[in-house]
Design a protein around this motif. Structure first.
Motif, PDB file in Angstrom:
ATOM      1  N   ALA A  87      48.314  27.484  31.193  1.00 38.12           N
ATOM      2  CA  ALA A  87      46.899  27.658  31.500  1.00 38.12           C
ATOM      3  C   ALA A  87      46.026  27.397  30.272  1.00 38.12           C
ATOM      4  O   ALA A  87      44.977  26.747  30.359  1.00 38.12           O
ATOM      5  CB  ALA A  87      46.654  29.069  32.036  1.00 38.12           C
ATOM      6  N   GLU A 104      37.314  28.961  36.559  1.00 39.33           N
ATOM      7  CA  GLU A 104      38.355  29.906  36.982  1.00 39.33           C
ATOM      8  C   GLU A 104      37.820  31.293  37.323  1.00 39.33           C
ATOM      9  O   GLU A 104      38.536  32.100  37.935  1.00 39.33           O
ATOM     10  CB  GLU A 104      39.403  30.056  35.866  1.00 39.33           C
ATOM     11  N   GLU A 105      36.583  31.641  36.934  1.00 38.82           N
ATOM     12  CA  GLU A 105      36.170  33.046  37.022  1.00 38.82           C
ATOM     13  C   GLU A 105      36.065  33.549  38.454  1.00 38.82           C
ATOM     14  O   GLU A 105      36.385  34.706  38.736  1.00 38.82           O
ATOM     15  CB  GLU A 105      34.867  33.281  36.262  1.00 38.82           C
ATOM     16  N   GLU A 107      37.923  32.607  40.931  1.00 38.61           N
ATOM     17  CA  GLU A 107      39.294  32.841  41.401  1.00 38.61           C
ATOM     18  C   GLU A 107      39.823  34.180  40.904  1.00 38.61           C
ATOM     19  O   GLU A 107      40.437  34.943  41.659  1.00 38.61           O
ATOM     20  CB  GLU A 107      40.219  31.721  40.933  1.00 38.61           C
ATOM     21  N   VAL A 108      39.586  34.472  39.627  1.00 39.49           N
ATOM     22  CA  VAL A 108      40.046  35.749  39.076  1.00 39.49           C
ATOM     23  C   VAL A 108      39.369  36.910  39.796  1.00 39.49           C
ATOM     24  O   VAL A 108      40.017  37.905  40.148  1.00 39.49           O
ATOM     25  CB  VAL A 108      39.775  35.810  37.555  1.00 39.49           C
ATOM     26  N   ARG A 302      36.783  30.711  28.779  1.00 43.96           N
ATOM     27  CA  ARG A 302      37.758  29.967  29.572  1.00 43.96           C
ATOM     28  C   ARG A 302      39.198  30.339  29.260  1.00 43.96           C
ATOM     29  O   ARG A 302      40.071  30.282  30.138  1.00 43.96           O
ATOM     30  CB  ARG A 302      37.569  28.460  29.385  1.00 43.96           C
ATOM     31  N   ALA A 306      41.340  31.520  32.428  1.00 44.20           N
ATOM     32  CA  ALA A 306      42.500  30.725  32.816  1.00 44.20           C
ATOM     33  C   ALA A 306      43.788  31.542  32.699  1.00 44.20           C
ATOM     34  O   ALA A 306      44.663  31.483  33.582  1.00 44.20           O
ATOM     35  CB  ALA A 306      42.590  29.474  31.952  1.00 44.20           C
ATOM     36  N   ALA A 309      43.904  34.097  35.551  1.00 46.88           N
ATOM     37  CA  ALA A 309      44.250  33.448  36.817  1.00 46.88           C
ATOM     38  C   ALA A 309      45.752  33.208  36.903  1.00 46.88           C
ATOM     39  O   ALA A 309      46.375  33.421  37.958  1.00 46.88           O
ATOM     40  CB  ALA A 309      43.485  32.136  36.954  1.00 46.88           C
ATOM     41  N   SER A 313      48.233  35.112  39.600  1.00 48.05           N
ATOM     42  CA  SER A 313      48.825  34.265  40.632  1.00 48.05           C
ATOM     43  C   SER A 313      50.325  34.069  40.458  1.00 48.05           C
ATOM     44  O   SER A 313      51.058  33.908  41.446  1.00 48.05           O
ATOM     45  CB  SER A 313      48.136  32.895  40.650  1.00 48.05           C
TER      46      SER A 313
END
Length: 426
Positions: A87, A104-105, A107-108, A302, A306, A309, A313
Motif C-alpha cells: 500500500a 482511500e479515506e 474506504e477506510v 495518504r 492507504a 485500508a 481489508s
C-alpha cells in the motif's frame, strides 16, 4: 541488595552496547533524556534499533531481539507487513501530501463504520491522543458541559493522563477522577457533580494503567448511569479494538456514544479516529447548525489512509483477530503459572498482558500503589539478556507475526529471568 543487583545488570547491558550508549549521549545534547518519547527512556540508556522484520529487532550493536512489545501495540501486524508495504509503495509511486481529499479515506471510513455498530460517521486524526482530544471536545459541544469523568490510571494519550499519582503534561480539562471497576465511585460522582459532565472517558481495559480488564457488570453499569444522567459515554478503544472485529464493545455488548481508535490500524503509520452516532458526529458537518471545524494537516495523509485500508481489508480479519485473542489468553495463563509464587502476577485481556510485582487481586490502579517496580525492571533486563524485548513496565503485546513457537521462547526466557531473580533475592 536489589539496587546492587540492578547496577550489575546495568553495567552488563552497557558493556554490550557501546554504539547505543554513544548515540544516546550524543542525542542527550539536543533531546531531554536523549529521547522524544518518555516511555522509551529506561536505565541505563535505551538501545537504538537499526532494522526490524516480523517479530524481530536488531540494534545498532548487532543484538537481535524477539519483539513482544510491538511498539506498545502499534505493531499488531508485525514489522514490515507485506500488505502495508504494498500500500505504501503505491503511494510512493503516485504522490502524497496533496492538500486535497485522499482517495482511500472514504474506504477506510466505510470499513470502520461497518465494523463498529456504534459508528454512523467517523473522523480521522493523526493519533489516538488526538482522537481522544477530539472526542472529549466534541462531547463537550454536544452536552454543553466541560468536565470529564475519568478514571485513576486512565491513559488516553500524551495529554490525557488521569493517574492520581502521575505528573503528566496534560491539557487543562477539568476532570473528576473515579476508581476503575468501582461503580459506586461513579454513581457518587454523578450525584455530586450533576449537570457538569461533558462525557465519561473510559477504556474497556485500563491500558497503560496496568492492563486491568473492566468488569463487564461495571462497564454496563457505567453505560446505564450515562443514560440516566444524559452524559455521553466515550470508549477509548485505541488498544482494545484488537479484541474482535467490532472491538471490545462488540464482545461486551455495550454501545458507546463515541469510540476512539488509533495505533495498529494505521499499520505503523500515524493514525487516529473518532466515530459515533449521527446525533453527535453531525456537529462536524458544515451542513449542520451549529457546526464546528475540526482540521489537521495529516488527518487524511495518504500513507496512513492507504496503510489503514490494507490493514482493514487484508490483515485485521475476524479469523486473525480471534486466533490472536485465543493465543493471548493461553499465553497469559501460562505466564501466570510461572509468575505465581514468585511475588509476581500477570493481568490483561486477550493479546495484551502486563506483569506486576504484586500478589493480591488487581482491579484498579490503587491495587498497584506501592509496588516495587524495580523488581519488574530486573525482569526486563534479564529478558533482554535472553533476547526478548517487552515494555519496561512489564507490558507484553502479541502480534500476528508471532506464533506458538515464539511464545515458548518467551516463556522459557521468563522462567530463566525468574530464576535469576530468585538467585538475587529479588
Amino acid at each position: 541488595m536489589l539496587d546492587e543487583a540492578l547496577e550489575g545488570l546495568f553495567a552488563r547491558y552497557a558493556r554490550k552496547r557501546p554504539v547505543s550508549e554513544r548515540r544516546h549521549a550524543d542525542a542527550a545534547a539536543y533531546l531531554p533524556s536523549g529521547t522524544t518519547r518518555s516511555v522509551l527512556d529506561f536505565a541505563p540508556f535505551p538501545f537504538a534499533v537499526e532494522a526490524a522484520w516480523g517479530c524481530r529487532l536488531r540494534d545498532v550493536d548487532g543484538h537481535e531481539y524477539l519483539d513482544y512489545l510491538g511498539d506498545y501495540s502499534v505493531g499488531l501486524a508485525g514489522h514490515n507487513p507485506e500488505a502495508v508495504r504494498e500500500a505504501v509503495e503505491s503511494v510512493l509511486d503516485s504522490g502524497w501530501s496533496f492538500g486535497a481529499v485522499a482517495p482511500e479515506e472514504a474506504e477506510v471510513a466505510r470499513r470502520l463504520c461497518e465494523r463498529y455498530q456504534s459508528m454512523d460517521l467517523v473522523r480521522f486524526t493523526s493519533s489516538g491522543t488526538e482522537a481522544n482530544l477530539a472526542a472529549v471536545s466534541l462531547a463537550g459541544k454536544w452536552s454543553g458541559h466541560s468536565t470529564v469523568l475519568a478514571f485513576d490510571g486512565g491513559y488516553h494519550g500524551g495529554f490525557l493522563s488521569f493517574s492520581r499519582d502521575g505528573s503528566s503534561l496534560n491539557v487543562p480539562f477539568d476532570a473528576v477522577v473515579c476508581d476503575y471497576n468501582n461503580l459506586e465511585s461513579v454513581r457518587s460522582a454523578f450525584q455530586t457533580h450533576r449537570g457538569r459532565f461533558a462525557c465519561v472517558l473510559i477504556e474497556p481495559m485500563l491500558g497503560s494503567g496496568g492492563r486491568i480488564p473492566g468488569d463487564p457488570a461495571f462497564l454496563r453499569g457505567v453505560r446505564e448511569l450515562c443514560d440516566e444522567f444524559g452524559v455521553p459515554l466515550v470508549f477509548d478503544e485505541v488498544q482494545t479494538s484488537r479484541m474482535a472485529v467490532g472491538g471490545a464493545q462488540s464482545v461486551l455488548g455495550i454501545r458507546p456514544d463515541l469510540t476512539t481508535l488509533g495505533k495498529y490500524i494505521g499499520g505503523g503509520f500515524g493514525f487516529g479516529a473518532v466515530g459515533g452516532g449521527n446525533d453527535i458526529m453531525r456537529l462536524l458537518s458544515r451542513t449542520n447548525e451549529p457546526h464546528f471545524d475540526h482540521s489537521g494537516t495529516f488527518n487524511n495523509n495518504r500513507f496512513s489512509m492507504a496503510a489503514a485500508a490494507a490493514m482493514l481489508s487484508r490483515v485485521l480479519t475476524a479469523k486473525s483477530l480471534d486466533e490472536l485473542y485465543q493465543r493471548g489468553e493461553r499465553l497469559r495463563k501460562e505466564a501466570g503459572e510461572l509468575l505465581r509464587g514468585q511475588g509476581f502476577q500477570a493481568t490483561g485481556w486477550g493479546s495484551l498482558i502486563s506483569i506486576h510485582p504484586v500478589d493480591g487481586e488487581v482491579r484498579c490502579a490503587a491495587d498497584l500503589a506501592g509496588a516495587d517496580r524495580r523488581r519488574v525492571q530486573f525482569l526486563f533486563h534479564e529478558l533482554l539478556e535472553r533476547g526478548v524485548y517487552i515494555g519496561k513496565s512489564g507490558f507484553v503485546t502479541l502480534s500476528l507475526a508471532q506464533d506458538e513457537q515464539t511464545d515458548e521462547i518467551l516463556l522459557n526466557a521468563l522462567e530463566g529471568a525468574l530464576q535469576a531473580a530468585a538467585e538475587n533475592g529479588v
